[in-house]
Design an enzyme around this catalytic site. Structure first.
Site, PDB file in Angstrom:
ATOM      1  N   ASP A   2       0.826  -1.199   0.000  1.00 13.91           N
ATOM      2  CA  ASP A   2       0.000   0.000   0.000  1.00 13.91           C
ATOM      3  C   ASP A   2       0.868   1.260   0.000  1.00 13.91           C
ATOM      4  OD1 ASP A   2      -2.324   1.403  -0.077  1.00 13.91           O
ATOM      5  OD2 ASP A   2      -2.715   1.294   2.071  1.00 13.91           O
ATOM      6  N   HIS A  19       2.710   3.073  -9.111  1.00 16.34           N
ATOM      7  CA  HIS A  19       2.555   1.620  -9.289  1.00 16.34           C
ATOM      8  C   HIS A  19       3.792   1.034  -9.964  1.00 16.34           C
ATOM      9  CE1 HIS A  19      -1.416   1.860  -7.720  1.00 16.34           C
ATOM     10  NE2 HIS A  19      -1.892   2.568  -8.724  1.00 16.34           N
ATOM     11  N   LEU A 113      10.669 -20.556  -3.568  1.00 15.64           N
ATOM     12  CA  LEU A 113       9.762 -19.565  -2.969  1.00 15.64           C
ATOM     13  C   LEU A 113       8.447 -19.621  -3.745  1.00 15.64           C
ATOM     14  CD1 LEU A 113       9.296 -16.953  -1.187  1.00 15.64           C
ATOM     15  CD2 LEU A 113      10.101 -15.642  -3.153  1.00 15.64           C
TER      16      LEU A 113
HETATM   17  C1  IPE Z   1      -1.341  -0.004  -3.493  1.00  5.16           C
HETATM   18  O1  IPE Z   1      -1.148   1.360  -3.581  1.00  5.16           O
HETATM   19  C2  IPE Z   1      -1.412  -0.703  -4.816  1.00  5.16           C
HETATM   20  C3  IPE Z   1      -2.763  -1.093  -5.270  1.00  5.16           C
HETATM   21  C4  IPE Z   1      -3.847  -1.144  -4.565  1.00  5.16           C
HETATM   22  C5  IPE Z   1      -2.867  -1.472  -6.672  1.00  5.16           C
HETATM   23  P1  IPE Z   1      -2.406   2.334  -3.635  1.00  5.16           P
HETATM   24  O2  IPE Z   1      -2.746   2.567  -5.067  1.00  5.16           O
HETATM   25  O3  IPE Z   1      -3.499   1.844  -2.762  1.00  5.16           O
HETATM   26  O4  IPE Z   1      -1.755   3.651  -3.029  1.00  5.16           O
HETATM   27  P2  IPE Z   1      -2.460   4.737  -2.095  1.00  5.16           P
HETATM   28  O5  IPE Z   1      -3.053   4.013  -0.911  1.00  5.16           O
HETATM   29  O6  IPE Z   1      -3.490   5.439  -2.918  1.00  5.16           O
HETATM   30  O7  IPE Z   1      -1.315   5.622  -1.706  1.00  5.16           O
HETATM   31 MG    MG Z   2      -4.147   2.246  -0.803  1.00  3.82          MG
END
Ligand code: IPE
Ligand code: MG
Length: 226
Positions: A2, A19, A113
């Protein structure tokens, strides 16, 4: 995993850049895991509730998944990394499903793994689906029904350590059954910044915990010398 979006926004970048950076963190963790004694690693990449995000972001995340599955499968085989994907497949673009199936098949015999990637994943839906099949079953059989949706027939493993980055302190519909006795670890670190040292710190905290599984502390064993 996250914090990708917030990481990017804080730097004036679009969320997809976060991402992309998050994939690098995933690679760091996958590379460090075997040396730290981890045998199974489940990464929460895309939840069923993430369909609520803007179409471009969803397409971007799924595109990244497809790209890296296709690109990294050979390297996974070389390094003994088995890849499987848990969650629904019927709503994914066919090219993404094809990349998933190809990666799973190519790595199925790898034993170093096991990396499980949760995609279009909802733990509640998984539990509901398993419950519909299994009136009167034991817990073990139920875990097999839960694990079956990884399309490899592996029972869903119990989680030892649930690690969440990005500062939120919630489970967000992830592995609810499997986390019955999981140790929880939360860190403010945003996922793109997560590194092997952070993983080690989490494991150090994990090792310091006394896991009793509802029982009482184990008596100290007498020292035996020969
Ligand atoms: C996590 O990062 C990745 C996915 C859910 C794909 P987020 O996209 O939730 O990032 P924030 O929480 O908005 O910072
Ligand atoms: Mg998030």
């Amino acid at each position: 995993m996250d914090g990708n979006g917030r990481w990017a926004t804080a730097r004036g970048l679009n969320r997809l850049a976060g991402h992309r950076k998050g994939v690098e963190a995933a690679r760091r963790v996958i590379e460090a895991a075997p040396t730290l004694g981890i045998r199974t690693l489940t990464l929460y990449a895309f939840s069923s509730d993430n369909w609520r995000r803007p179409m471009e972001e969803v397409a971007g995340i799924l595109g990244l998944l497809q790209y890296y599955l296709e690109r990294e499968t050979d390297r996974c085989v070389e390094n003994g990394i088995r890849v499987s994907v848990i969650g629904r497949r019927d709503r994914l673009p066919p090219e993404v499903t094809a990349a998933i199936v190809a990666a799973e098949q190519a790595t199925s015999a790898c034993t170093q793994l096991h990396v499980r990637i949760a995609v279009d994943y909802s733990s509640r839906d998984m539990i509901l689906q398993a419950a519909q099949q299994c009136a009167g079953w034991s817990r073990d059989n139920f875990a097999i029904a839960l694990g079956n949706s990884d399309h490899g027939g592996t029972p869903a493993p119990d989680v030892d350590l649930l690690l969440r980055t990005g500062g939120e302190k919630r489970l967000s519909d992830f592995l609810l059954w499997e986390c019955a006795y999981a140790e929880l670890y939360f860190t403010d670190r945003m996922w793109p910044d997560f590194c092997a040292e952070d993983l080690e710190a989490a494991l150090q905290s994990f090792r310091a915990r006394e896991r009793r599984f509802g029982a009482v502390p184990a008596p100290l064993l007498p020292a035996i010398s020969f």
